[in-house]
Motif scaffolding. Structure first.
Motif, PDB file in Angstrom:
ATOM      1  N   SER A  76       0.770  -1.009   0.018  1.00 13.82           N
ATOM      2  CA  SER A  76      -0.070   0.145   0.042  1.00 13.82           C
ATOM      3  C   SER A  76       0.925   1.219  -0.043  1.00 13.82           C
ATOM      4  CB  SER A  76      -0.777   0.042   1.275  1.00 13.82           C
ATOM      5  OG  SER A  76      -0.123   0.290   2.465  1.00 13.82           O
ATOM      6  N   ARG A 117      -1.981   5.715 -10.509  1.00 10.96           N
ATOM      7  CA  ARG A 117      -2.249   4.260  -9.916  1.00 10.96           C
ATOM      8  C   ARG A 117      -2.389   4.322  -8.550  1.00 10.96           C
ATOM      9  NH1 ARG A 117       2.024   1.139 -14.313  1.00 10.96           N
ATOM     10  NH2 ARG A 117       0.389   1.262 -15.918  1.00 10.96           N
ATOM     11  N   HIS A 143      -5.704   3.367  -7.176  1.00 11.69           N
ATOM     12  CA  HIS A 143      -5.820   2.004  -6.569  1.00 11.69           C
ATOM     13  C   HIS A 143      -5.183   1.828  -5.377  1.00 11.69           C
ATOM     14  CE1 HIS A 143      -7.715   1.104 -10.213  1.00 11.69           C
ATOM     15  NE2 HIS A 143      -6.621   1.247 -11.062  1.00 11.69           N
ATOM     16  N   ASN A 144      -4.725   2.939  -4.766  1.00 12.87           N
ATOM     17  CA  ASN A 144      -3.732   2.861  -3.643  1.00 12.87           C
ATOM     18  C   ASN A 144      -2.494   1.913  -3.743  1.00 12.87           C
ATOM     19  OD1 ASN A 144      -3.285   3.604  -0.862  1.00 12.87           O
ATOM     20  ND2 ASN A 144      -4.017   1.659  -0.011  1.00 12.87           N
ATOM     21  N   ARG A 145      -2.072   2.003  -4.824  1.00  9.76           N
ATOM     22  CA  ARG A 145      -0.946   1.152  -5.393  1.00  9.76           C
ATOM     23  C   ARG A 145       0.192   1.805  -5.247  1.00  9.76           C
ATOM     24  NH1 ARG A 145      -1.392  -1.337 -11.446  1.00  9.76           N
ATOM     25  NH2 ARG A 145      -3.417  -1.939 -10.341  1.00  9.76           N
TER      26      ARG A 145
END
Length: 446
Positions: free
Chosen positions: A362, A432, A436-438
């Motif tokens: 994360s 991203r 997407h909390n990527r």
């Protein structure tokens, strides 16, 4: 080794002040050095002697242990004066960070001591043969002691029995290959050579992966070629380096894999300095444009003013350019603070892995946050450097294009340096993270 007597810098304020003093000196000859491609040997000796190249050395080894944000500000100040000089120590600071993260105590004591005495480190990293820049074909090959004497460089891999009886400490390796874009190599005392170790049987006693070999620039078998011919950044000494049977020991090898493939902030620190160079170019170009318009430009007749600087449309354009530069500088400050949090003094790669293991998937970790902040700063610095350096001619008028004024070096430097890594991928990683909390990938270039 560089023959200087290096001063010791103790505080951030002292580092910034000395950088500003040197920048004033370096700016005076920057355009002419670029035009005639006069390499800044004398200026880099001044930089070494100032003590600025040792400001990240940890306190336990006698250094000031200044954080990345201060290094970025020093680089930005120097880049506004001469981005060539500012880029030369980029790899120097990056590989000092590698030593801090992944070097043994003996290695840190050795190389930090050299740097405190004025030594300079340059990179020998990029290659041209692979499908992408990430592919490294320079392989570490294990040799026995008999094969490296009397100038011979025969590659002999000992048997498993020999390896077990000889002791890991006696292991020697040979480096062969060609590296390109080796910034600062013409001025270096030590070359940081990116290599790959393929050793599935574990004969070497090291884990397979990428290693940086710290090789003296004058080591037999090293050939540094002055063939850098880019349109900009012409005096960075970024030529080709050839390695022919160069022998290195374990004490010269540091694992890059352990620093890069972990949330250490290694890539964010390196990218922060690139952003600082671009922000510096933007500031230098803006100041040069303003000075030219004030002192040399003629106003457009429809403006009905006596001086070009009083043309309201010119003032409007300068306002736009100033905002672009201020945005780049402001995000650089924010990014510097984020990298400070990720690159904690005294931390090593193993500690970073243990402390941040829970946040790898994360954006919780400091390293991921730092990379996103630096990516943002890099985008704005890239944009400002290219826009402002090109706009010099837009606001300066026809006479600004005359070769005698040497104003083109700002754009050529900006266009060349910003090719280092594409900002289009920075947008991808930021997007991203938002959607997407990527976290960004761990590859050392973000």
């Amino acid at each position: 080794m560089t023959v200087v007597t290096a001063e010791r810098i103790a505080t951030a304020g002292q580092a910034v002040r000395i950088a500003a003093e040197l920048a004033e000196v370096f700016a005076a000859g920057a355009a002419e050095r670029d035009f005639s491609r006069r390499l800044p040997h004398e200026e880099l000796d001044q930089l070494s002697a100032s003590g600025l190249l040792a400001i990240t050395v940890p306190a336990e080894f006698g250094g000031a242990d200044l954080p990345p944000s201060v290094v970025a500000e020093v680089v930005r100040i120097l880049a506004a004066a001469d981005p060539n000089i500012a880029q030369v120590p980029h790899s120097h600071f990056v590989y000092l960070n590698l030593l801090r993260l992944a070097g043994t105590r003996a290695q840190r004591r050795d190389y930090f001591g050299k740097v405190l005495a004025g030594a300079r480190i340059a990179n020998a990293q990029s290659e041209r043969g692979g499908a992408t820049v990430a592919e490294i074909s320079t392989v570490l090959r294990l040799v026995d002691d008999a094969s490296v004497g009397n100038g011979e460089r025969e590659h002999v891999v000992p048997s498993q029995t020999d390896a077990g009886s000889a002791g890991i400490g006696a292991r020697r390796f040979v480096v062969e290959g060609t590296k390109y874009y080796c910034t600062g190599s013409l001025f270096a005392d030590v070359l940081a050579v990116l290599t790959r170790l393929d050793d599935p049987q574990g004969i070497s006693g090291l884990k397979p992966g990428e290693y940086v070999a710290f090789v003296p620039a004058l080591e037999p078998g090293v050939r540094i070629i002055d063939d850098w011919d880019a349109l900009g950044q012409r005096t960075t000494g970024s030529g080709t380096v050839e390695f022919a049977g160069v022998v290195v020991g374990l004490e010269q090898l540091v694992s890059r894999t352990s620093a890069v493939n972990a949330p250490t902030g290694y890539g964010a620190f390196a990218q922060l300095l690139h952003a600082a160079i671009d922000a510096g170019i933007a500031r230098g170009a803006l100041e040069a444009a303003a000075e030219f318009v004030r002192t040399r430009s003629r106003p457009w007749f429809e403006a009905e003013v006596a001086h070009a600087a009083d043309d309201p449309l010119v003032a409007q354009r300068f306002g736009e350019l100033a905002v672009a530069v201020a945005a780049a500088e402001s995000t650089l400050i924010v990014a510097g603070a984020a990298v400070d949090a990720a690159v904690r003094p005294g931390a090593v790669a193993a500690q970073a892995v243990a402390e941040n293991a829970h946040s790898v998937a994360s954006l919780e970790g400091d390293g991921a946050q730092a990379s996103i902040a630096v990516a943002t700063a890099k985008i704005l610095a890239d944009r400002a450097a290219n826009e402002v350096s090109a706009a010099i001619f837009e606001v300066g008028g026809t006479r600004s294009a005359a070769a005698e004024h040497r104003l083109d070096h700002f754009w050529r430097n900006a266009r060349t340096h910003t090719l280092h890594d594409p900002v289009r991928w920075k947008y991808q990683h930021i997007g991203r993270a938002v959607l997407h909390n990527r976290p960004p990938p761990l590859h050392g270039v973000i």
